[in-house]
Design a protein around this motif. Structure first.
Motif, PDB file in Angstrom:
ATOM      1  N   ARG A   1       0.840  -1.203   0.000  1.00 49.16           N
ATOM      2  CA  ARG A   1       0.000   0.000   0.000  1.00 49.16           C
ATOM      3  C   ARG A   1       0.875   1.252   0.000  1.00 49.16           C
ATOM      4  N   TYR A   2       1.908   1.266   0.838  1.00 51.06           N
ATOM      5  CA  TYR A   2       2.840   2.395   0.916  1.00 51.06           C
ATOM      6  C   TYR A   2       3.501   2.617  -0.444  1.00 51.06           C
TER       7      TYR A   2
ATOM      8  N   ARG B   1      -0.730  12.161   4.418  1.00 48.07           N
ATOM      9  CA  ARG B   1      -1.102  11.715   5.776  1.00 48.07           C
ATOM     10  C   ARG B   1      -1.071  10.195   5.869  1.00 48.07           C
ATOM     11  N   GLU B   2      -1.622   9.528   4.852  1.00 53.16           N
ATOM     12  CA  GLU B   2      -1.625   8.062   4.879  1.00 53.16           C
ATOM     13  C   GLU B   2      -0.214   7.499   4.785  1.00 53.16           C
TER      14      GLU B   2
ATOM     15  N   GLU C   1      -4.185  14.083   1.725  1.00 53.22           N
ATOM     16  CA  GLU C   1      -4.677  12.789   2.212  1.00 53.22           C
ATOM     17  C   GLU C   1      -3.626  11.693   2.005  1.00 53.22           C
TER      18      GLU C   1
ATOM     19  N   HIS D   1       1.316   7.850   8.195  1.00 52.61           N
ATOM     20  CA  HIS D   1       0.720   6.861   9.099  1.00 52.61           C
ATOM     21  C   HIS D   1       1.299   5.465   8.839  1.00 52.61           C
ATOM     22  N   LEU D   2       1.355   5.074   7.566  1.00 52.34           N
ATOM     23  CA  LEU D   2       1.894   3.749   7.222  1.00 52.34           C
ATOM     24  C   LEU D   2       3.357   3.628   7.625  1.00 52.34           C
TER      25      LEU D   2
END
Length: 160
Positions: free
Chosen positions: A20-21, A63-64, A60, A67-68
């Motif tokens: 995902r990253y 930020r994700e 967004e 977080h990851l």
């Protein structure tokens, strides 16, 4: 001073977070940067929907990504295949349960970041996982759920 280990995650769960990253960083973010750059060149940014949406989406994504990155750094990869004591329920165990009516259910205890109750993957800190920790074959465990108290008997334990 000892270092406290982080929350556990399976190798598969960590690979999913990393994928995902990598997707966000390597594909989505560059596409949005290109759109924002193009939209910025079109003049008035105050009424430019592509520019406004692009900047919002970029925030967004950033930020994700942050977080990851924090989660991947904090998590501890635990491979269930390396569990030496396979007679009891520990992290990564696939557990077959039977309730009072002999209705069977199979759950796997996984990291909180990879839980998906719809496919039987329950988070390590969920009520059912906490109740099952350390259980052996034949043990009956009581779980307090929002729907009430439920008892399950451990019918099988598998790792791998």
């Amino acid at each position: 001073m000892s270092v406290k280990p982080g929350p556990p995650i399976t190798p598969k769960g960590m690979a999913a977070l990393k994928a995902r990253y990598d997707h966000l960083l390597g594909k989505e973010r560059p596409e949005i940067v290109e759109i924002v750059s193009w939209a910025a060149g079109n003049g008035d940014r105050s009424e430019n929907g592509d520019y406004i949406y692009g900047r919002k989406r970029m925030r967004e994504i950033d930020r994700e990504l942050a977080h990851l990155a924090r989660r991947m750094k904090a998590l501890r990869v635990v491979d269930p295949a390396n569990q030496p004591d396979r007679s009891r329920v520990f992290f990564g165990a696939q557990v077959e349960l039977a309730d009072e009516d002999d209705a069977r259910q199979s759950v796997q205890l996984v990291g909180d970041d990879e839980q998906d109750a719809g496919i039987g993957r329950v988070g390590w800190n969920s009520p059912i996982a906490k109740a099952l920790r350390g259980a052996s074959l034949g043990d009956v465990r009581t779980v307090r759920l929002p729907s009430g108290v439920k008892e399950w008997e451990v019918m099988a334990i598998n790792y791998g």
